[in-house]
Scaffold this motif. Structure first.
Motif, PDB file in Angstrom:
ATOM      1  N   THR A 228       0.825  -1.203   0.000  1.00 34.49           N
ATOM      2  CA  THR A 228       0.000   0.000   0.000  1.00 34.49           C
ATOM      3  C   THR A 228       0.859   1.251   0.000  1.00 34.49           C
ATOM      4  O   THR A 228       0.548   2.234  -0.677  1.00 34.49           O
TER       5      THR A 228
ATOM      6  N   THR B 146      -7.959   9.424 -10.188  1.00 36.90           N
ATOM      7  CA  THR B 146      -8.132   9.461  -8.741  1.00 36.90           C
ATOM      8  C   THR B 146      -9.612   9.450  -8.371  1.00 36.90           C
ATOM      9  O   THR B 146     -10.029   8.784  -7.420  1.00 36.90           O
TER      10      THR B 146
ATOM     11  N   LEU C 104     -10.853   5.917  -8.725  1.00 38.34           N
ATOM     12  CA  LEU C 104     -10.399   5.076  -7.618  1.00 38.34           C
ATOM     13  C   LEU C 104     -11.173   5.385  -6.343  1.00 38.34           C
ATOM     14  O   LEU C 104     -11.516   4.483  -5.578  1.00 38.34           O
TER      15      LEU C 104
ATOM     16  N   ASN D 250     -14.313   3.589  -6.202  1.00 36.56           N
ATOM     17  CA  ASN D 250     -14.155   2.154  -5.968  1.00 36.56           C
ATOM     18  C   ASN D 250     -14.057   1.811  -4.486  1.00 36.56           C
ATOM     19  O   ASN D 250     -14.431   0.725  -4.056  1.00 36.56           O
ATOM     20  N   LEU D 251     -13.520   2.737  -3.710  1.00 33.02           N
ATOM     21  CA  LEU D 251     -13.208   2.456  -2.317  1.00 33.02           C
ATOM     22  C   LEU D 251     -14.469   2.279  -1.476  1.00 33.02           C
ATOM     23  O   LEU D 251     -15.471   2.952  -1.686  1.00 33.02           O
TER      24      LEU D 251
ATOM     25  N   LEU E   7      -3.983  -0.376  -9.165  1.00 33.65           N
ATOM     26  CA  LEU E   7      -4.775   0.245  -8.112  1.00 33.65           C
ATOM     27  C   LEU E   7      -6.270   0.046  -8.325  1.00 33.65           C
ATOM     28  O   LEU E   7      -7.037  -0.082  -7.362  1.00 33.65           O
ATOM     29  N   ASN E   8      -6.699   0.018  -9.565  1.00 36.36           N
ATOM     30  CA  ASN E   8      -8.111  -0.165  -9.866  1.00 36.36           C
ATOM     31  C   ASN E   8      -8.608  -1.523  -9.366  1.00 36.36           C
ATOM     32  O   ASN E   8      -9.691  -1.644  -8.796  1.00 36.36           O
TER      33      ASN E   8
ATOM     34  N   SER F  30      -8.370  -1.464  -5.321  1.00 41.03           N
ATOM     35  CA  SER F  30      -9.140  -0.485  -4.555  1.00 41.03           C
ATOM     36  C   SER F  30     -10.509  -0.980  -4.129  1.00 41.03           C
ATOM     37  O   SER F  30     -11.042  -0.556  -3.099  1.00 41.03           O
ATOM     38  N   SER F  31     -11.108  -1.887  -4.877  1.00 42.05           N
ATOM     39  CA  SER F  31     -12.441  -2.376  -4.514  1.00 42.05           C
ATOM     40  C   SER F  31     -12.408  -3.264  -3.277  1.00 42.05           C
ATOM     41  O   SER F  31     -13.456  -3.584  -2.723  1.00 42.05           O
TER      42      SER F  31
END
Length: 338
Positions: A40, A55, A58, A61-62, A271-272, A275-276
């Motif tokens: 991370t 960004t 992303l 997604n979080l 990251l995509n 991130s989920s």
């Protein structure tokens, strides 16, 4: 194996866990970083290159959770501290056995100094014994009895934030919780990592069954190797840290080999996918705040990042646990206001 909260208070003696902090060595040889937190940190440092649109994607997604006890640093001037939690919460991504509640399998503060020129990952051993936070309901009947710090996640991220803040004296600005699935997503987004094993590794408890020799490990096998206690060594948590270091080194090798950090498309894909499976405090859901935090960490650069383990000593009532040492207190003072 069934897990109970009271297992956090006492445990069997192992000589390995009586070891105190080691002399400072290069970051990649230390026992400090845990695998999810280390991955991370690398992601946070370079994600700012993706731009605002990426960004924003992303951020959507979080997953988010309300976390109390966080500091306010809206201007992002001065030090910045993010608590990164490697959670063992069973999300269905692997067959990890039965466990009651949630624990922090790894715990790290990502500290950015006041001039944004140095980033440090401060690892807190999950076996560290601390007194419960004042607002703890689970341990309210005996508030003076120390409890293993990773147990507080079962009461929510706010409780863990309070426990870490009480222990370290470091104000935390945000929290990031990475699940088993999030870690596996990082490995799979890299198309696996290369590991060369001198001998076969078998650990049914961690779903690990790897032959000797060089091979490509994908998400599930890489996670199994990072989690195993029994395949190598004495079965202690410190033995597991060695496995995690090997996996972390393989991740960094793959990132460097594939030029991931200098390729926005590859970095976004990484990251995509990850991130989920990440949960953050509600403040980081705002894309402006997320972009500002990413930009702040990117200012330090990868060449000015290091990992340090919080100095600890054996807990007197159980050598299988640890507590903050005098060296640890002195170590923390250098990060409380810098």
């Amino acid at each position: 194996m069934t897990y109970t909260r009271r297992n956090h208070q006492l445990g069997p003696h192992t000589e390995a866990q009586m070891a105190t902090s080691q002399p400072k060595r290069p970051w990649y040889k230390r026992k400090g970083p845990r695998i999810a937190a280390g991955a991370t940190l690398c992601a946070v440092a370079v994600a700012a290159t993706l731009g605002f649109i990426a960004t924003n994607h992303l951020a959507n997604n979080l997953h988010t959770t309300e976390v109390s006890g966080l500091a306010s640093n809206s201007n992002h001037d001065g030090p910045l501290n993010i608590l990164v939690i490697g959670s063992d919460g069973r999300d269905g991504s692997i067959n990890a056995g039965e466990a009651e509640g949630r624990r922090s399998d790894s715990l790290m503060i990502l500290h950015l100094n006041s001039t944004h020129t140095q980033a440090t990952g401060i690892q807190i051993p999950r076996d560290t014994m601390v007194k419960p936070p004042k607002n703890s309901k689970e341990y309210a009947s005996d508030p003076q009895q120390p409890v293993q710090i990773n147990s507080f996640l079962d009461e929510g991220d706010s409780q863990l934030v309070s426990a870490v803040t009480d222990l370290t004296g470091i104000p935390l600005d945000h929290s990031v919780d990475v699940s088993f699935g999030g870690f596996m997503s990082v490995i799979d987004a890299l198309d696996g990592i290369t590991m060369c094993l001198p001998e076969a590794l078998h650990d049914p408890d961690a779903n690990l069954n790897l032959p000797a020799g060089c091979q490509t490990l994908h998400g599930k096998d890489a996670l199994a190797m990072a989690r195993t206690r029994h395949a190598i060594g004495d079965g202690s948590d410190l033995a597991r840290i060695k496995h995690q270091q090997q996996v972390m080194a393989a991740i960094l090798d793959k990132v460097k080999k594939d030029n991931v950090l200098s390729n926005p498309t590859k970095m976004f894909d990484l990251l995509n996918k990850a991130s989920s499976s990440i949960t953050v405090d509600s403040g980081l859901k705002d894309q402006k705040e997320l972009a500002a935090v990413l930009k702040s960490f990117s200012q330090a650069g990868l060449d000015r990042m290091e990992f340090r383990q919080l100095p600890v000593e054996p807990y007197p009532l159980d050598p299988n646990r640890v507590q903050l040492s005098n060296d640890g207190e002195a170590f923390l003072k250098s990060f409380q206001h810098d």
